[in-house]
Write an enzyme that holds these catalytic residues in place. Structure first.
Site, PDB file in Angstrom:
ATOM      1  N   TYR A  75       0.833  -1.211   0.000  1.00 32.89           N
ATOM      2  CA  TYR A  75       0.000   0.000   0.000  1.00 32.89           C
ATOM      3  C   TYR A  75       0.866   1.259   0.000  1.00 32.89           C
ATOM      4  CZ  TYR A  75      -3.713   3.178   1.647  1.00 32.89           C
ATOM      5  OH  TYR A  75      -4.608   4.213   1.792  1.00 32.89           O
TER       6      TYR A  75
ATOM      7  N   LYS B   3       0.959   4.084  -2.906  1.00 30.37           N
ATOM      8  CA  LYS B   3       0.523   5.451  -2.625  1.00 30.37           C
ATOM      9  C   LYS B   3       1.625   6.474  -2.862  1.00 30.37           C
ATOM     10  CE  LYS B   3      -3.798   4.922  -1.601  1.00 30.37           C
ATOM     11  NZ  LYS B   3      -4.811   5.416  -2.566  1.00 30.37           N
TER      12      LYS B   3
END
Length: 301
Positions: A162, A166
């Site tokens: 993640y 991001k």
């Protein structure tokens, strides 16, 4: 603020995406609500969430259509954009919000857990943006709002997939801003703090984590939507390539990597001189191993 504009919002069947869709429609945009209706881990398909948001918008007097294609596939992403063009005739706004979580400590992460999260977040943002870039360029206007995270900008435990996605989105957004600026197309990021289905999956195994979760519960997804609407509007025509964060009633402009301190030797460096001179000079400016909660340590206001 968005009268006459057409917005594509991915992952808009609930949470942050839903609230952005509702407010954009309220502000005059025609909205394509994209959501595959998958589980938090990305499994399954359900047209219900997207259609439910469309119904909410239409009940309030707005105009919307549902789409259930996956952003993680290039051909499906093209279909999402074409769906908006077919339904509404143009594309002015893309909000890259779709996401999944498969949290795992790095040394335990599987290739599938890595691939799945990168595909939806980073590849999905690229695929949809790439498909929308052509009509935006042709009409000499458009705005991308990309969802990044302090998990990538700062760091968090057990989120290598993640976090990488991001932080990659922040770089992607800046590149879009640089490449399309001359065509009147803008791209900005939001790092949202909000209680959502993804946040609700955080494992709570200490009193400290429980207290943090209780703080996050105060921050509703609706707090994110006003900034997304502004960034998509013509009022933000001079805002491009920026990274913002929203934490309840606070809006932050986030820093972007720049040189902090330098050292120089006219004769060049050796490994030994780096150890003896360069690192001691640079060390006072080292960044600590912070996680997001260390940096945003005060209670939300």
């Amino acid at each position: 603020m968005l009268e006459g504009k057409v917005a594509i919002i991915t992952g808009a069947g609930g949470g942050i995406g839903r609230d952005i869709a509702l407010l954009m429609a309220q502000q005059g945009a025609k909205v394509l609500v994209n959501d595959v209706g998958a589980s938090l881990g990305g499994e399954g398909r359900n047209a219900g969430p997207a259609q439910s948001v469309v119904t909410e918008i239409e009940t309030a007097g707005g105009v919307a259509a549902a789409n259930t294609d996956s952003v993680a596939d290039a051909s499906n992403a093209k279909r999402i954009v074409q769906n908006a063009l077919d339904a509404f005739g143009r594309v002015d706004i893309v909000v890259n919000n779709a996401g999944i979580l498969r949290d795992r400590f790095f040394h335990k992460m599987s290739d599938d857990e890595w691939d799945a999260v990168l595909k939806v977040h980073l590849y999905g943002s690229y695929y949809v943006s790439r498909a929308a870039a052509e009509p935006m360029k042709a009409q000499a206007s458009g705005a991308f709002v990309n969802m990044t995270s302090t998990s990538g900008l700062i760091g968090n435990l057990a989120q290598a997939n993640y976090s990488a996605a991001k932080l990659g989105i922040a770089g992607l957004s800046k590149s879009i801003a640089l490449d399309l600026d001359k065509f009147g197309v803008r791209s900005n990021c939001i790092a949202p703090f909000a209680w959502s289905r993804m946040i609700s999956s955080i494992k709570v195994d200490s009193d400290e984590q429980a207290a943090r979760v209780e703080k996050i519960k105060q921050m509703t997804p609706a707090k994110i939507a006003p900034l997304a609407v502004f960034l998509a509007s013509d009022s933000a025509r001079d805002v491009n390539g920026q990274i913002f964060a929203v934490r309840n009633n606070e809006i932050f402009l986030m820093s972007q990597p720049r040189p902090v301190r330098s050292v120089q030797r006219s004769e060049g460096w050796t490994p030994q001189s780096i150890a003896e001179h360069a690192i001691p000079a640079l060390r006072p400016s080292f960044h600590s191993l912070d996680v997001s909660a260390d940096v945003f340590s005060w209670d939300p206001v």
